[in-house]
Design an enzyme around this catalytic site. Sequence first.
Site, mmCIF file in Angstrom:
data_model
loop_
_atom_site.group_PDB
_atom_site.id
_atom_site.type_symbol
_atom_site.label_atom_id
_atom_site.label_comp_id
_atom_site.label_asym_id
_atom_site.label_seq_id
_atom_site.Cartn_x
_atom_site.Cartn_y
_atom_site.Cartn_z
ATOM 1 N N ARG A 264 -29.311 78.490 -24.760
ATOM 2 C CA ARG A 264 -30.018 78.401 -23.486
ATOM 3 C C ARG A 264 -31.244 77.516 -23.676
ATOM 4 N NH1 ARG A 264 -25.759 80.481 -22.977
ATOM 5 N NH2 ARG A 264 -25.296 82.469 -21.988
ATOM 6 N N MET B 75 -28.166 84.504 -29.797
ATOM 7 C CA MET B 75 -28.160 83.466 -28.811
ATOM 8 C C MET B 75 -29.490 82.721 -28.869
ATOM 9 S SD MET B 75 -28.131 83.726 -24.611
ATOM 10 C CE MET B 75 -27.109 85.118 -24.666
ATOM 11 N N PRO B 76 -29.507 81.460 -29.283
ATOM 12 C CA PRO B 76 -30.751 80.693 -29.302
ATOM 13 C C PRO B 76 -31.255 80.428 -27.881
ATOM 14 C CG PRO B 76 -29.098 79.675 -30.714
ATOM 15 C CD PRO B 76 -28.407 80.732 -29.917
ATOM 16 N N ILE B 77 -32.549 80.649 -27.687
ATOM 17 C CA ILE B 77 -33.202 80.334 -26.425
ATOM 18 C C ILE B 77 -34.354 79.391 -26.750
ATOM 19 C CG2 ILE B 77 -34.466 81.223 -24.439
ATOM 20 C CD1 ILE B 77 -33.005 83.897 -24.916
#
Length: 63
Positions: free
Chosen positions: A40, A1-3
Site C-alpha cells: 500500500r 503488508m508493507p505500507i
Amino acid sequence: MPIINIQILEGRPPEKVKSLIARVTDTVSEELDAPKENIRVLVTEIPKTHWGIAGVPASEKRK
C-alpha cells in the site's frame, strides 16, 4: 503488508503521483520480495502554506 507513507508538496500533476506510486511499489516489491498486491502506498499532498522550510512556509520561501 508493507505500507509506505509519502508526503509531498501539493501541485504535481496527477500522472506524476501515479508514476510515483507505481515506482515505489515496484521498488518495495523487489527489495522485500513482497507481492505487489500486498503493498500500500499513501501519498499525502500538503499545501505549501502548511509546509515549513527553515521556519518559513514554503509558499513564501519559493517566491
